[in-house]
Design an enzyme around this catalytic site. Sequence first.
Site, short mmCIF file in Angstrom:
data_model
loop_
_atom_site.label_atom_id
_atom_site.label_comp_id
_atom_site.label_asym_id
_atom_site.label_seq_id
_atom_site.Cartn_x
_atom_site.Cartn_y
_atom_site.Cartn_z
N ASP A 43 51.07 31.73 34.43
CA ASP A 43 51.50 33.19 34.76
C ASP A 43 52.86 33.15 34.04
O ASP A 43 53.61 32.37 34.39
CB ASP A 43 51.46 33.36 36.15
CG ASP A 43 51.71 34.77 36.52
OD1 ASP A 43 51.65 35.72 35.79
OD2 ASP A 43 51.78 35.33 37.59
N ASP A 44 53.11 33.84 33.24
CA ASP A 44 54.39 34.42 32.40
C ASP A 44 54.87 33.03 31.53
O ASP A 44 56.02 32.64 31.50
CB ASP A 44 55.41 34.39 33.61
CG ASP A 44 55.36 35.81 34.08
OD1 ASP A 44 54.17 36.76 34.08
OD2 ASP A 44 56.44 36.34 34.79
N CYS A 82 51.66 41.48 33.86
CA CYS A 82 50.46 41.05 34.45
C CYS A 82 49.01 41.67 34.39
O CYS A 82 48.13 41.38 33.98
CB CYS A 82 50.63 40.46 35.83
SG CYS A 82 52.23 39.01 35.82
N HIS A 136 44.77 40.07 38.47
CA HIS A 136 45.97 40.26 39.39
C HIS A 136 45.37 41.06 40.60
O HIS A 136 44.56 41.89 40.50
CB HIS A 136 46.77 41.61 38.52
CG HIS A 136 48.18 41.55 39.11
ND1 HIS A 136 48.56 42.23 40.13
CD2 HIS A 136 49.20 40.95 38.90
CE1 HIS A 136 49.63 42.21 40.67
NE2 HIS A 136 50.37 41.67 39.80
N ASP A 332 49.10 35.18 30.41
CA ASP A 332 49.21 36.54 30.18
C ASP A 332 50.15 37.25 29.33
O ASP A 332 50.07 38.18 28.79
CB ASP A 332 49.06 37.27 31.61
CG ASP A 332 50.05 36.79 32.58
OD1 ASP A 332 51.11 35.80 32.05
OD2 ASP A 332 50.26 37.27 33.59
N HIS A 333 51.33 36.51 29.16
CA HIS A 333 52.25 36.97 28.25
C HIS A 333 53.75 36.17 28.43
O HIS A 333 53.63 35.02 29.06
CB HIS A 333 52.99 38.33 28.80
CG HIS A 333 52.92 38.48 30.26
ND1 HIS A 333 54.05 38.14 30.90
CD2 HIS A 333 52.22 39.22 31.07
CE1 HIS A 333 53.76 38.35 32.21
NE2 HIS A 333 52.68 39.05 32.24
#
Length: 548
Positions: A43-44, A82, A136, A332-333
């Site tokens: 995540d992130d 997300c 999510h 996700d980014h």
Amino acid sequence: MLPPGRGLLWFGLVLGSVCASLESAAQGNSAADALNVLLIIVDDLRPSLGCYGDKLVRSPNIDQLASHSLLFQNAFAQQAVCAPSRVSFLTGRRPDTTRLYDFSSYWRVHAGNFSTIPQYFKENGYVTLSVGKVFHPGVSSNHSDDSPYSWSLPAYHPSSEKYENTKTCRGPDGELHANLLCPVDVADVPEGTLPDKQSTEQAIRLLEKMKTSASPFFLAVGYHKPHIPFRYPKEFQKLYPLENITLAPDPQVPAGLPPVAYSPWMDIRQREDVQALNLSVPYGPVPADFQRKIRQSYFASVSYVDTQVGQLLSALDELQLASSTVVVLTSDHGWALGEHGEWAKYSNFDVTTRVPLMFYVPGRTAPLPEAGEKLFPYIDPFDSASEPMEPGQQAMDLVELLSLFPTLAGLAGLRVPPRCPIPSFHVQLCREGQNLLKHFQFRAVEGDPPVHANPRELVAYSQYPRPADSPQWNSDKPSLKDIKIMGYSIRTIDYRYTVWVGFSPQEFLANFSDIHAGELYFVDSDPLQDHNVYNDSQGGALPWSLMP
Ligand SMILES: *[C@@H]1O[C@H](CO)[C@@H](O)[C@H](O)[C@H]1NC(C)=O
Ligand SMILES: *[C@@H]1O[C@H](CO)[C@@H](O)[C@H](O)[C@H]1NC(C)=O
Ligand SMILES: *[C@@H]1O[C@H](CO)[C@@H](O)[C@H](O)[C@H]1NC(C)=O
Ligand SMILES: *[C@@H]1O[C@H](CO)[C@@H](O)[C@H](O)[C@H]1NC(C)=O
Ligand SMILES: *[C@@H]1O[C@H](CO)[C@@H](O)[C@H](O)[C@H]1NC(C)=O
Ligand SMILES: *[C@@H]1O[C@H](CO)[C@@H](O)[C@H](O)[C@H]1NC(C)=O
């Protein structure tokens, strides 16, 4: 997040009659030598990793995975937040097709009944399993992680996840706070564990069960860190002494940045330790010593996740599954760690859209391990003797997370979904992304030379919505009804070009005659994207006709 009891029920299901239920869940695919898939979603996570050339961050286990993988240097998410990003890459459709730019709709009822990657594998005889944050949670996956469509069993969520945003961070005053910076003594936190540790344990239990399964598996493991709050075992701080932490190379808000492009990073401001700083809204700045602490805790969280990935992959090895399992690691980014004066995702810059992406394919990206050979022995990030490891192979081509769907299908030997017509709301199974199989030197005819795309022809699209031309309280995460402007962004090997245009959330229509602002940055002369030369380029013919 979960109704009480659901986690326990799940646990009972798995430990009870796991083999029976898993096998009846699969739809009779014989496929004795079908490849399994292990999809790891962090995540992130921006590519602040040793294998992406970061000299500070200790990520020896992910680097080791990269050393046996094909690593994509220029991979980009389709929207830097997300739920929209996950729904996009898990369905293989752009946000303009899933119509999810916020957190508040379920694509199957709101846009189209699109198949997902795990659903496609499940329908092709795989046992599909979700651990941690894959979809999510909430409305955007119908409060069920898209069950029953995507998964053979209900998704697993770690029980300690519910403490993530509670007061579990010991402050200098000795009291517990809901802080941004939250290094913890794991023995001291509720349940004596952390979500990502529980997810690793659960994923390893599932691998043990699947080892003897007659059906191949698709296991998705979603790690929560380094998403905020930075709640991680405090010993990881020692890897990053504050005196060794630098500020972002460009910590100022750039002069030529259109206000619509700026994310005011409202969420970190909610945390008690950040509130105490009394930062000015929307531009800050954050005091330099606190900037160093945020960066320290992000990097420490990355190293903590690296140890979880290391344990998971070494279990895959121990169970002799490394010769039959494709492993993909991505995110996700990204996240801005002070670049452009920002501390969040929620934008169209490279720091928030660029993601790590690597594929280990047994016998393709690395030779099959010999009997007893370990490809992924656990590496302790505290062991300073460990040598940095280079990626096995690298590709510089621009690629999108959308490519995961066709590429994973192809790697596993399933039919690659056909290209989507435009529009494709009525089509359940099609792909909007490129199929990356050619990079793995799959050849039409044995002896054909490998195909290489011309990197100059490739582009990655991202987009970000805004409620207003200037940063305001909901600029980071506008609800669909509040969206007035959409920033459409193209990244090529040479430049990033973004136009912020009028957008109607009722009709889902962008008006490219209604340009609110533009950005243009050249990769060679301005890799950090601080010098907007859009105005100088006015009238030039840039390839908007390429926009899907
Ligand atoms: C959506 O797709 C799923 C899986 O193919 C199917 O079971 C379901 O009936 C579909 N729903 C609608 C409304 O078409
Ligand atoms: C979403 O969940 C609700 C409640 O479980 C269920 O009734 C509904 O059918 C689900 N939607 C779809 C499209 O499956
Ligand atoms: C911190 O920087 C110093 C000087 O460059 C270096 O010798 C030391 O190894 C670094 N410490 C860590 C933990 O990276
Ligand atoms: C570009 O032009 C617009 C409109 O004239 C102006 O508002 C903006 O400040 C200019 N941007 C830069 C970076 O010069
Ligand atoms: C917070 O900052 C504002 C100006 O930025 C100042 O007026 C105010 O007194 C400060 N409050 C505290 C508690 O420091
Ligand atoms: C698009 O924007 C232009 C310029 O603001 C405006 O004249 C036109 O009416 C808009 N078109 C639609 C369909 O809203």
